[in-house]
Design a protein around this motif. Structure first.
Motif, mmCIF file in Angstrom:
data_model
loop_
_atom_site.group_PDB
_atom_site.id
_atom_site.type_symbol
_atom_site.label_atom_id
_atom_site.label_comp_id
_atom_site.label_asym_id
_atom_site.label_seq_id
_atom_site.Cartn_x
_atom_site.Cartn_y
_atom_site.Cartn_z
ATOM 1 N N ARG A 232 37.987 33.948 31.290
ATOM 2 C CA ARG A 232 39.273 33.688 31.917
ATOM 3 C C ARG A 232 39.084 32.983 33.243
ATOM 4 O O ARG A 232 37.995 32.889 33.765
ATOM 5 N N GLU A 234 39.223 33.567 36.164
ATOM 6 C CA GLU A 234 38.808 34.244 37.383
ATOM 7 C C GLU A 234 37.611 33.508 37.954
ATOM 8 O O GLU A 234 36.636 33.275 37.258
ATOM 9 N N ARG B 33 47.080 43.860 43.217
ATOM 10 C CA ARG B 33 46.243 43.005 42.386
ATOM 11 C C ARG B 33 45.814 43.707 41.089
ATOM 12 O O ARG B 33 45.947 43.180 39.995
ATOM 13 N N ASP B 37 47.045 43.188 37.246
ATOM 14 C CA ASP B 37 46.077 42.903 36.179
ATOM 15 C C ASP B 37 46.329 43.811 34.980
ATOM 16 O O ASP B 37 46.245 43.376 33.832
ATOM 17 N N ASN B 41 47.665 42.430 31.313
ATOM 18 C CA ASN B 41 46.726 42.502 30.192
ATOM 19 C C ASN B 41 47.104 43.551 29.155
ATOM 20 O O ASN B 41 46.248 44.074 28.451
ATOM 21 N N MET B 154 37.684 42.837 40.004
ATOM 22 C CA MET B 154 38.882 41.995 40.068
ATOM 23 C C MET B 154 39.690 42.115 38.770
ATOM 24 O O MET B 154 40.212 41.113 38.264
#
Lengths: 251, 251
Positions: A232, A234, B33, B37, B41, B154
């Motif tokens: 992805r 990122e 963040r 995510d 997802n 992340m």
């Protein structure tokens, strides 16, 4: 060994003042590992401060030997000098290695722009040394001799040349005038593959800070290169990206 | 939105208990963040807790939408849930993605043995995703869903398959029986160059922890590979070494 029992002793005050004095020619190194690195790399050690317990340990013998002056300190003084929570009880005032101001035209350098995280900075310094680069050029970065950066560098800061470029554009234009190539790390699948860095010399590869990447001014001067990404979108952490760049540069 | 004002509210107690419960099927995610995510997802979000200030921000709308239950919390409750010093005021109880137990014989995997530093672990997870690997195999490592590992990843922890191998030797023998190759990262200039990892598939590359490297048992099962080092004998940080390995694996 002279004993220092007061936290207000002028030598202790001076040592503490170095923690926040980037412009000083001296730095306060803490811990066995870092002090050993200083002693082993012929760094001039002006003073060494050891706790009573550390003074009795064989581990510090070579450091005491390398130090011009040695002092035993109480635990309270130790806590005052310490940057870590559980100090090992050894501190050295070291002369910083002389900073370079020029690049070697045939060399390979990593340039960091506005990298402020001392852990990332120190890790990149250590990695640059391991890959045998010629040096690192720091523009607007954190203090290479800050406590956390020194620790993360695993002592590389005492051995590996760091050039602090005050005006990065003037610096880069001068390097290009000497025939060096500048490559800029970007996230852009149209840019050249980082593998293009292999087998070259006389080069500077620039990495920006994680949040903003490189400035437009630096990008305008160099050739963009990118790390192919399959997952992805990122992006890599700045220090992981720099590791791949340096790996290719070292080939 | 129901309001929770007591730090002893059972829902808050349950949410806090997840921070130290590695065996739970649920995890407490903190911060915009990471919660974003999760929402993006298709992670199942059981509950979302937001501070009064955060509840008024448009930033959390999509997260609240994705969450089965939503609660507004006071600053005192927020501090109790928080792992960070200055919490953003948003927390989600998320269902962990189902862990895999088997490798895909044609895939490419990074195996980590005894990597305990959550920052390193999360960085490697993020990097493995960026390089498009098939998954990560964790043996004796820190909790992939620990707060610090999740942050460093992340959000990759919600997307990227992690296999926790209880008995790493049985696991590796089974993978080899399926025809997969095992490579072991070592510091040894006589080992094969990491460039040998390029262009292959059906492979597992193992990295040990920084202090001790890989265990003898794993080393006995695989082919040693090494990153050529030009500088002094300082080894790379485990996560920098893994980055170079994965870069070559991704080629």
């Amino acid at each position: 060994m002279e004993k220092i029992t007061s936290r207000n002793n002028p030598k202790i005050k001076y040592a503490c003042s170095l923690k926040n004095d980037r412009s000083s020619a001296f730095v306060l190194a803490e811990g066995l590992r870092l002090c050993e690195d200083a002693a082993r790399n012929q760094v001039a050690i002006e003073s060494c401060f050891v706790s009573e317990k550390m003074a009795q340990s064989a581990a510090c013998a070579s450091i005491l030997q390398a130090s011009a002056q040695c002092y035993e300190i109480t635990d309270a003084v130790c806590d005052k000098l310490a940057d870590t929570k559980n100090p090992q009880g050894i501190f050295c005032i070291c002369k910083k290695p002389q900073a370079l101001s020029e690049v070697e035209p045939a060399g390979k350098y990593l340039l960091l722009e506005n990298v402020r995280d001392p852990g990332n900075f120190g890790t990149m310094l250590r990695t640059a040394e391991a890959f045998g680069l010629s040096g690192m050029i720091a523009c607007g970065c954190c203090d290479p001799f800050g406590a956390k950066a020194m620790r993360a560098s695993m002592g590389a800061v005492f051995r590996f040349p760091v050039i602090e470029a005050e005006n990065e554009l003037v610096f880069l234009q001068e390097a290009k005038r000497k025939g060096m190539s500048l490559y800029c790390s970007v996230i852009d699948s149209d840019a050249a593959d980082v593998a293009t860095l292999a087998g070259k010399s006389g080069m500077i590869t620039a990495v920006g800070n994680e949040a903003n990447g490189l400035s437009e001014e630096i990008l305008a001067l160099g050739t963009p290169v990118t790390i192919p990404m399959a997952g992805r979108a990122e992006s890599f952490n700045a220090s992981q990206a720099a590791t791949v760049l340096m790996y290719e540069m070292s080939k």
